[in-house]
Scaffold this motif. Structure first.
Motif: not given
Length: 549
Positions: A91-98, A501-503, A534-549
């Motif tokens: 889980r410390n590895c990225k899903i992709l290097e876009f 997310m992808m970046q 992982d579900i908790d991470f998903l929701l928290n990460e979406m908020d971290r990445l998108g709260h300022d949109l």
């Protein structure tokens, strides 16, 4: 005597080579070369210098003494694969290097040259390929219906590639053909057909499985079509499917000469399920015009919403109007393995004439693995048989009923059975039931967590499957009341959040519009690796990445 002495010396040299090659360190930076010399490697994927600059002709079968080199080369590739397995589950590895396509082209050497490259370059190519590949087995990849990395199924795919056989005759694939018969019968038993009666085949994807169902239905009801074609049928054939079905159903109408105008889309309710009364109305409407309704597709797990059409109600209508009922359970079929979740979603599936079921989706079998099942035995071969004498001779030394090639529209057919058989051997029905229950329970947990954060997320509907559809609400919209206007604004930010997310490479969740609904996120939980964390991470990460949109 000199010849005997030389032969003995050559045997000793070869034996030493084999001893040395077996002593090579495959994971460290120091390795023994083929000649027993120690060499320092520049990287963990560096071949020994004595073979790094060799080429494909130095491998088996081109070089009959090429086993030591072959083993070393393949072992290095295996090391790369194992590193990928490790990283996929970290889980410390990225899903992709876009990278954007034009930038990616600059990072890769994809040219095909006049002369072949070295073995070392081939190893590096393997490493680079996986470096930039999306880790679809990562626990935080929620983007596709087919994800996860089942290691037993993966081992089966490795063996399948090594065996490299075709599935058209028992003559060349005896073990795999018998495996296919056993697994397909077991799946038919799970569907609910008595003693597993009927016939089945593995096909290259759910779209082709649905095509097989269409062809068999037409052949059953209009057998003269096979030889005489369109002119043999007086009247226009019509097929029916819900407006939420997979696009491949409509494609059948196009590919098989029916025409997409004669694939009638039946309205669905607010949860995405076909409305049976609308199906009956549309059947009567086309019959009044002199058309011939003959095929109804019933979806068990729609692609976007994960909805289940009411099978029993649709079956009654099909029986009333003498229509073939096909159940496309490519996505939701895995729930047949769960006592807890099978009913009411799949109640009545045993009444189907044919069923598509993709183990490579909910069951987690590696891509691709799609099955099509028929209640009536003999229909597949009657529909598709061409009796090619150079393959399907009837005077072979074994029972030619075990030859499968004449039952299918393909000739060459990939071996998709071993990875499923091996996985099923590992899990048993009980293991698959636990797997299905886990996926559903993770989805239910996600729904609860979304409801607990109404200021940040809006659930679009209560899911029937593992498709959790929702909107993310950025900070600036949290003061707005729930409304279509807010949905539209949330829909506008969905592509931007997905790009972040992808970046970042930390998360992947899909999004799309549907009918009159603006873009929403469709989270898929089909990987056995997913946990509450992982579900908790998903929701928290979406908020971290998108709260300022």
């Amino acid at each position: 005597m000199d010849a005997l002495k030389r032969a003995k010396e050559e045997a000793v040299i070869k034996a030493r080579e084999l001893v040395n090659i077996n002593s090579i360190w495959t994971s460290g930076s120091k390795m023994m070369s083929l000649f027993g010399q120690q060499s320092i490697m520049a990287s963990p994927h560096q071949l020994p210098k004595e073979i790094a600059n060799l080429h494909y002709e130095d491998l088996l079968p081109h070089n009959q003494q090429g086993y030591p080199v072959t083993r070393e080369f393949l072992q290095k590739v295996i090391d790369i694969l194992m590193d990928h397995v490790k990283d996929t589950n970290d889980r410390n590895c990225k899903i992709l290097e876009f990278h954007h396509p034009e930038d990616m082209k600059k990072l890769l050497d994809l040219d095909i040259q006049d002369k072949g490259v070295t073995l070392q370059q081939l190893v590096q190519d393997c490493h680079t390929t996986l470096k930039y590949q999306v880790k679809t087995g990562h626990p935080r990849f929620f983007n596709q219906l087919s994800c996860g990395l089942d290691l037993v199924s993966m081992a089966g795919e490795w063996l399948t590639a090594t065996a490299n056989t075709n599935m058209f005759t028992y003559e060349i694939a005896p073990v795999f053909i018998l495996m296919e018969n056993v697994v397909m019968q077991h799946m038919r038993e799970i569907i609910g057909w008595e003693n597993g009666a009927g016939d089945s085949i593995l096909a290259p994807g759910g779209s082709i499985s649905n095509l097989y169902a269409f062809l068999a239905a037409r052949h059953k009801m209009f057998p003269q079509y096979k030889e005489k074609g369109l002119s043999s049928i007086k009247g226009q054939l019509v097929m029916y499917t819900s407006n939420q079905c997979h696009y491949s159903v409509k494609s059948c109408a196009s590919v098989c000469g029916l025409g997409t105008d004669h694939c009638v889309e039946v309205p669905s309710d607010e949860l995405g399920r076909m409305i049976p009364s609308e199906l009956e109305r549309l059947i009567l409407e086309r019959k009044a015009r002199g058309d011939i309704p003959f095929f109804v597709n019933c979806t068990a797990g729609t692609t976007v919403l994960g909805a289940f059409d009411p099978i029993e109600d649709i079956a009654a209508i099909c029986q009333k109007y003498k229509c073939w009922m096909h159940v496309d359970a490519a996505w939701g079929g895995g729930l047949m393995l769960s006592k807890k979740y099978r009913h009411p979603r799949l109640t009545g599936i045993e009444k189907a004439d044919s069923v598509t079921w993709n183990p490579h989706k909910l069951m987690g079998t590696l891509l691709q693995c799609s099955t099509i099942h028929f209640k009536e035995d003999g229909l597949l071969i009657s529909c598709n048989q061409m009796s090619a004498e150079y393959l399907f001779m009837q005077d072979k030394l074994y029972d030619v009923r075990y030859d499968t090639g004449d039952k299918v529209i393909q000739c060459g057919r990939h071996n998709d059975i071993f990875k499923l058989w091996l996985q099923w051997r590992a899990k048993g029905d009980e293991g698959f039931e636990k797997h299905m229950d886990h996926l559903m329970e993770m989805s239910e947990y996600m729904v609860r967590r979304i409801k607990e954060q109404p200021d940040k997320f809006e659930l679009m509907m209560e899911p029937e499957l593992v498709n959790v559809s929702f909107w993310y609400i950025p900070t600036r919209l949290r003061g707005m009341e729930k409304s279509r206007e807010r949905e539209n604004l949330c829909g506008q930010i969905a592509p931007v959040l997905k790009s972040r997310m992808m970046q970042s490479g930390t998360l992947m969740v899909g999004y799309q519009p549907l009918d009159d609904r603006p873009n929403f996120f469709r989270n898929i939980i089909s990987s056995a690796a997913v946990t509450h964390a992982d579900i908790d991470f998903l929701l928290n990460e979406m908020d971290r990445l998108g709260h300022d949109l």
